[in-house]
Design an enzyme around this catalytic site. Sequence first.
Site, PDB file in Angstrom:
ATOM      1  N   GLU A 134       1.677  -0.409  -5.033  1.00 19.16           N
ATOM      2  CA  GLU A 134       0.680   0.396  -5.269  1.00 19.16           C
ATOM      3  C   GLU A 134       1.583   1.816  -5.596  1.00 19.16           C
ATOM      4  O   GLU A 134       2.029   2.350  -4.484  1.00 19.16           O
ATOM      5  CB  GLU A 134      -0.318   0.819  -4.141  1.00 19.16           C
ATOM      6  CG  GLU A 134      -1.318   1.937  -4.489  1.00 19.16           C
ATOM      7  CD  GLU A 134      -2.240   2.152  -3.352  1.00 19.16           C
ATOM      8  OE1 GLU A 134      -3.421   2.568  -3.759  1.00 19.16           O
ATOM      9  OE2 GLU A 134      -1.828   2.351  -2.411  1.00 19.16           O
ATOM     10  N   ASP A 151       0.804  -1.154  -0.043  1.00 17.26           N
ATOM     11  CA  ASP A 151      -0.134   0.005   0.033  1.00 17.26           C
ATOM     12  C   ASP A 151       0.959   1.146   0.021  1.00 17.26           C
ATOM     13  O   ASP A 151       1.714   1.496   0.723  1.00 17.26           O
ATOM     14  CB  ASP A 151      -0.942  -0.073   1.137  1.00 17.26           C
ATOM     15  CG  ASP A 151      -1.721   1.334   1.426  1.00 17.26           C
ATOM     16  OD1 ASP A 151      -2.763   1.407   0.606  1.00 17.26           O
ATOM     17  OD2 ASP A 151      -1.569   2.002   2.354  1.00 17.26           O
TER      18      ASP A 151
END
Length: 696
Positions: free
Chosen positions: A380, A344
């Site tokens: 990401e 993330d």
Amino acid sequence: MPEVWPGEPYPLGATWDGTGTNFALFSEVATRVELCLFDADGNEEHYDLPEVDGYLWHGYLPGIGPGQRYGYRVHGPYRPEHGHRCNPAKLLLDPYGKAVEGEVRWHESLFSYRFGDPDAFNDDDSGPYMPKNVVINPFFDWGDDRPPRVPYHQSLIYEAHVKGLTKLHPGIPEEQRGTYAGLAHPVMIDHLTELGVTAVELMPVHQHVPEHAMVARGLTNYWGYNTIGFLAPHNRYSSSGEYGEQVLEFKAMVRALHEAGIEVILDVVYNHTAEGDHLGPTLSFRGIDNASYYRLRDDDARYHLDYTGCGNSLNVRSPHSLQLIMDSLRYWILEMHVDGFRFDLASALARELHDVDRLSAFFDLVQQDPVVSQVKLIAEPWDVGEGGYQVGNFPPLWTEWNGKYRDTVRDFWRGHYATLPEFASRLTGSSDLYEHSARRPFASINFVTCHDGFTLNDLVSYNVKHNDANLEANRDGTDDNRSWNCGYEGPTDDPDINELRRRQRRNFLATLFLSQGVPMLLAGDELGRTQHGNNNAYCQDNEISWVSWTNSPDDFVRLLSTLRRDHPIFQRRRFFTGEPSDENPADIVWLTPAGEAMTDDDWHAGYAKSIGVFLNGDAITEPDPRGRPIRDDSFLMLISAHSEPVVFTLPGPEYGERWELVLDTADAMTGERSRLKARDDVQVHSHALIVLRRSV
């Protein structure tokens, strides 16, 4: 009370050896560390860790074993202006704790200041309101478990939430719904295998905490991007959740998925923690060594640097923070048998100072690590800081969520102008983003929808977000949805609109599955799941977010999955060259609706919304695993985002004499129209995609 032996500084955390438990905790600023043991009634006993080596405080307690609840109290300076926030009144979770029992019960004592007066020191005991770590038994019978090791180019990733995927499934026993055991249930595994899924990408399963303000609004952090324990599986996803049983249940889930040939990829959040900014609670890292674990402002160490939008950023310049991340990754691979990670806001991990540094210490460590470097690593590739959007700029070992793929494909199918060249690049693996760094098409993790944003059904049903249930006056969530409601906002009984929406969903799915790269399907999109226009359901632990199983899976998804799996032309390991040979047309040829090769003028015609593409199965340049040339059928894709039908002329016989229908997202081609020959005219429905296979 048991005596405390010196013990060992490594491994960090609580380690049971069969006769006792070694406890080790890092803190560079501590002057004293108390280990706190709790009995079943919550009574607390304190033991000073007697040894400290290289800032590692440690001790061994004989007779202490699995099921023992514990935490820490750290004595040291409380000088926020210098970045230090030690407060022994606060019970702290172990950063290396492998299991957590209970949950945070929000109370003023969890904070080191008084509500309404941030400068007033709060020495109230937080212990009664804190969850506790649990010593675990690491033994588990893995049997002959082996990682499936599915090659990237053959992968189909299914992004799912452990609870939301199974909470409403009628075929799973009620006590197992929403848990690791529910995900491992045979009916769930059957569903995944029927879809052709090769990997489940699970939204955060590290122990996490909902924000205080969110709980005060009667909501919770459902998604879980708010970690407090990087080695502990979240206890609320366990059908038991006590005495460390969640660890065993997680391992059993992984083993069951592996038996079905399905990999487990974890969405991990190493960029920040649940303690938030300087006004957040003291739950773990802040009270242990705030300046080592967090990025602080150079001009005023009371405040955190925030590249994540969550209040703090983990200090990846600190060797001890880096060690925690790497130890956590290795633990999940070696002890929990997971197959990869999706990071993330990965750009935040690349920030050595303020700029995103492609060769930061974290990526250097991953590159040289013999364990972590061998699993799937998905970035990401953005954060909220300046210069944080880094799609295409990660090192060669990494794959990336391709946000440009999502945006371009959405734009094309909603009929935006001037997207044709970029659409073609995304369809063929985004060589403009990845080829320059010696990466392959599978560096692109392709997706049209994910947990963050509209579901596929909502993407074709809403023009704007409808996030009122989040109680933020509809201000949260992106306004850049690139969606199209097909003429009406929300549900409708209009049969023409519903037919168009069905066709658009199939267009997106067909584009996703037949693009080069790795397709990622959002859980529930195969079932037509809706969030009723909510594009930011992070706080909705209810039927807004849970997958509904009232609809049957769309057979079209299975058709696409089988087509992609059975044909190497859709899962190439090398980029197309577009260069013809003496014997064959090029490996790929782009065609106008007239059946002629595209010219530069055709590519830059602002009104172009239709294109054909010939995929030459005789010109695949990579060999099979035994070094033999790969041969496949040749395919022709006719793609139109026009609002009216478009007549395509099939190309000349040099591309193929005869063609047969494989799929039509409009279901318009039937019977004799499904068998065609060179130079035949084919009418493609408005907003539709047709795939033809060359006949022998």
